[in-house]
Design a protein around this motif. Structure first.
Motif, PDB file in Angstrom:
ATOM      1  N   SER A 103       1.899   7.154  -1.200  1.00 63.33           N
ATOM      2  CA  SER A 103       2.667   7.533  -0.015  1.00 63.33           C
ATOM      3  C   SER A 103       2.672   6.351   0.942  1.00 63.33           C
ATOM      4  O   SER A 103       1.605   5.860   1.343  1.00 63.33           O
ATOM      5  N   LEU A 104       3.854   5.889   1.315  1.00 65.94           N
ATOM      6  CA  LEU A 104       3.969   4.678   2.124  1.00 65.94           C
ATOM      7  C   LEU A 104       4.804   4.920   3.367  1.00 65.94           C
ATOM      8  O   LEU A 104       5.717   5.737   3.374  1.00 65.94           O
ATOM      9  N   GLU A 105       4.458   4.189   4.433  1.00 67.00           N
ATOM     10  CA  GLU A 105       5.174   4.291   5.692  1.00 67.00           C
ATOM     11  C   GLU A 105       5.816   2.949   6.025  1.00 67.00           C
ATOM     12  O   GLU A 105       5.391   1.896   5.517  1.00 67.00           O
ATOM     13  N   ILE A 106       6.823   2.975   6.889  1.00 70.36           N
ATOM     14  CA  ILE A 106       7.486   1.744   7.326  1.00 70.36           C
ATOM     15  C   ILE A 106       6.452   0.826   7.981  1.00 70.36           C
ATOM     16  O   ILE A 106       5.667   1.246   8.826  1.00 70.36           O
ATOM     17  N   GLY A 107       6.450  -0.424   7.560  1.00 74.54           N
ATOM     18  CA  GLY A 107       5.495  -1.398   8.091  1.00 74.54           C
ATOM     19  C   GLY A 107       4.333  -1.674   7.164  1.00 74.54           C
ATOM     20  O   GLY A 107       3.631  -2.679   7.322  1.00 74.54           O
ATOM     21  N   ASP A 108       4.109  -0.781   6.192  1.00 78.03           N
ATOM     22  CA  ASP A 108       3.041  -1.007   5.217  1.00 78.03           C
ATOM     23  C   ASP A 108       3.377  -2.210   4.346  1.00 78.03           C
ATOM     24  O   ASP A 108       4.549  -2.472   4.046  1.00 78.03           O
ATOM     25  N   ASN A 109       2.344  -2.925   3.920  1.00 77.04           N
ATOM     26  CA  ASN A 109       2.533  -4.022   2.973  1.00 77.04           C
ATOM     27  C   ASN A 109       2.154  -3.545   1.577  1.00 77.04           C
ATOM     28  O   ASN A 109       1.234  -2.753   1.408  1.00 77.04           O
ATOM     29  N   VAL A 110       2.909  -4.026   0.589  1.00 79.37           N
ATOM     30  CA  VAL A 110       2.679  -3.595  -0.789  1.00 79.37           C
ATOM     31  C   VAL A 110       2.757  -4.783  -1.743  1.00 79.37           C
ATOM     32  O   VAL A 110       3.336  -5.828  -1.424  1.00 79.37           O
ATOM     33  N   TYR A 133       0.372  -1.536  -5.882  1.00 82.24           N
ATOM     34  CA  TYR A 133      -0.596  -0.904  -4.985  1.00 82.24           C
ATOM     35  C   TYR A 133      -0.305  -1.305  -3.538  1.00 82.24           C
ATOM     36  O   TYR A 133       0.483  -2.223  -3.284  1.00 82.24           O
ATOM     37  N   LYS A 134      -0.928  -0.591  -2.622  1.00 79.82           N
ATOM     38  CA  LYS A 134      -0.804  -0.910  -1.201  1.00 79.82           C
ATOM     39  C   LYS A 134      -1.661  -2.141  -0.900  1.00 79.82           C
ATOM     40  O   LYS A 134      -2.822  -2.215  -1.316  1.00 79.82           O
ATOM     41  N   ALA A 135      -1.075  -3.120  -0.209  1.00 79.48           N
ATOM     42  CA  ALA A 135      -1.753  -4.393   0.013  1.00 79.48           C
ATOM     43  C   ALA A 135      -3.016  -4.236   0.854  1.00 79.48           C
ATOM     44  O   ALA A 135      -3.106  -3.372   1.728  1.00 79.48           O
ATOM     45  N   THR A 136      -3.971  -5.111   0.586  1.00 78.65           N
ATOM     46  CA  THR A 136      -5.249  -5.120   1.305  1.00 78.65           C
ATOM     47  C   THR A 136      -5.297  -6.318   2.254  1.00 78.65           C
ATOM     48  O   THR A 136      -4.409  -7.184   2.241  1.00 78.65           O
ATOM     49  N   ASP A 137      -6.357  -6.388   3.050  1.00 80.55           N
ATOM     50  CA  ASP A 137      -6.544  -7.536   3.944  1.00 80.55           C
ATOM     51  C   ASP A 137      -6.668  -8.825   3.138  1.00 80.55           C
ATOM     52  O   ASP A 137      -6.210  -9.889   3.576  1.00 80.55           O
ATOM     53  N   ALA A 138      -7.286  -8.733   1.968  1.00 80.21           N
ATOM     54  CA  ALA A 138      -7.434  -9.918   1.116  1.00 80.21           C
ATOM     55  C   ALA A 138      -6.063 -10.419   0.659  1.00 80.21           C
ATOM     56  O   ALA A 138      -5.822 -11.632   0.582  1.00 80.21           O
ATOM     57  N   ASP A 139      -5.150  -9.488   0.389  1.00 77.87           N
ATOM     58  CA  ASP A 139      -3.792  -9.866  -0.017  1.00 77.87           C
ATOM     59  C   ASP A 139      -3.053 -10.551   1.123  1.00 77.87           C
ATOM     60  O   ASP A 139      -2.326 -11.534   0.921  1.00 77.87           O
ATOM     61  N   ARG A 140      -3.233 -10.021   2.346  1.00 77.81           N
ATOM     62  CA  ARG A 140      -2.567 -10.633   3.502  1.00 77.81           C
ATOM     63  C   ARG A 140      -3.101 -12.043   3.759  1.00 77.81           C
ATOM     64  O   ARG A 140      -2.364 -12.937   4.157  1.00 77.81           O
ATOM     65  N   LYS A 141      -4.405 -12.234   3.506  1.00 75.28           N
ATOM     66  CA  LYS A 141      -4.983 -13.576   3.653  1.00 75.28           C
ATOM     67  C   LYS A 141      -4.393 -14.513   2.603  1.00 75.28           C
ATOM     68  O   LYS A 141      -4.130 -15.693   2.881  1.00 75.28           O
ATOM     69  N   GLN A 142      -4.170 -13.975   1.401  1.00 69.58           N
ATOM     70  CA  GLN A 142      -3.562 -14.769   0.335  1.00 69.58           C
ATOM     71  C   GLN A 142      -2.173 -15.247   0.748  1.00 69.58           C
ATOM     72  O   GLN A 142      -1.788 -16.391   0.495  1.00 69.58           O
TER      73      GLN A 142
END
Length: 286
Positions: free
Chosen positions: A24-31, A65-74
């Motif tokens: 389940s995803l909302e607007i603004g979520d990273n994936v 999957y829904k992105a994590t903080d580690a993914d955003r750092k990547q």
């Protein structure tokens, strides 16, 4: 019916549909999603919803999957690598004596490929450059020549209206624009006045075109011979929005405004353009 989410990979880019599965995803979520280019990081711009199967041009790829903080750092690390890659590309293009202007660099999320977007006059033989870049970055290399509109979208800027370029601020995809639109909106056909920063027709010509087409159906053209309540005359100016036309009367040479329903067109007119100007205008169309 099929459940989808809309994902965008650039702030102002095209929206692509993906299958969310059980997520389940909302607007603004990273994936993290699978694409034709490989695994990519994107942002949800359309939350879970169902659409008709026939709305899809091809089978949906899944949201991994829904992105994590580690993914955003990547992603941030990739941006730093892109900055370094930009300088390296420019140096190597000079080394190979290639006349090309680098506009943008993109790493895929997993770093499996780096894409370089450039502009150039005509075709460029960059085979040796690709080999050199592949040896330097040790990953797949893609060089893509883009047009002037794409360049403007990537670089951004301010239009003659004083606002940020539409393509940079909100236009996800380019829309076809033609000289016909400028004519129907009674705009000056001076190429410098109807072209944008990219040197092509301004995208905003499209915004009001439908209204002008509807309102202009029964309006005369400038230069048309018409019958008014005061006699025959020639149209010297047209205001499509107000549905009025200024007519120079044959009887006394006076110019008088008339409403559209007060005019009967005897012989309409077309704006004549010399061949040189027409060629310049045609070059503005993409």
């Amino acid at each position: 019916m099929v459940e989808i989410v809309g994902v965008r990979f650039k702030k102002v880019g095209k929206t692509y549909y993906f299958a969310p599965g059980e997520i389940s995803l909302e607007i603004g979520d990273n994936v993290i999603v699978e694409t034709a280019r490989g695994v990519e990081f994107g942002e949800i711009v359309i939350a879970n919803r169902t659409i008709a199967d026939e709305s899809l041009a091809s089978p949906l790829k899944p949201v991994v999957y829904k992105a994590t903080d580690a993914d955003r750092k990547q992603v941030e690390d990739n941006k730093k690598k892109e900055e370094k890659a930009f300088g390296i590309f420019v140096e190597k293009a000079k080394k190979h004596n290639l006349d090309m202007k680098l506009v943008d660099v993109e790493y895929t999320f997993d770093g499996s490929k780096v894409s370089f977007y450039f502009t150039a006059d005509g075709r460029i033989d960059f085979r040796e450059l690709v080999k050199d870049l592949a040896a330097t970055f040790r990953t797949r290399i893609e060089l893509r020549q883009i047009g002037v509109r794409d360049e403007a979208k990537a670089l951004g800027g301010v239009g003659i209206c004083g606002r940020e370029l539409c393509c940079k601020s909100f236009l996800g995809e380019f829309i076809p624009v033609s000289i016909k639109m400028a004519k129907e909106q009674s705009l000056s056909l001076n190429p410098t006045k109807i072209s944008g920063n990219c040197g092509r027709l301004m995208c905003c010509l499209k915004y009001e075109q439908e209204a002008y087409e509807q309102l202009g159906k029964n309006m005369p053209k400038t230069g048309a011979v018409v019958q008014t309540t005061d006699g025959k005359g020639v149209v010297v100016n047209v205001n499509v929005i107000r549905q009025t036309a200024d007519v120079r009367l044959e009887s006394n040479d006076n110019v008088k405004p008339y409403k559209a329903n007060e005019i009967k067109i005897i012989k309409n007119a077309e704006q004549k353009i010399d061949n040189h100007t027409m060629q310049e205008l045609k070059e503005l169309e993409d």
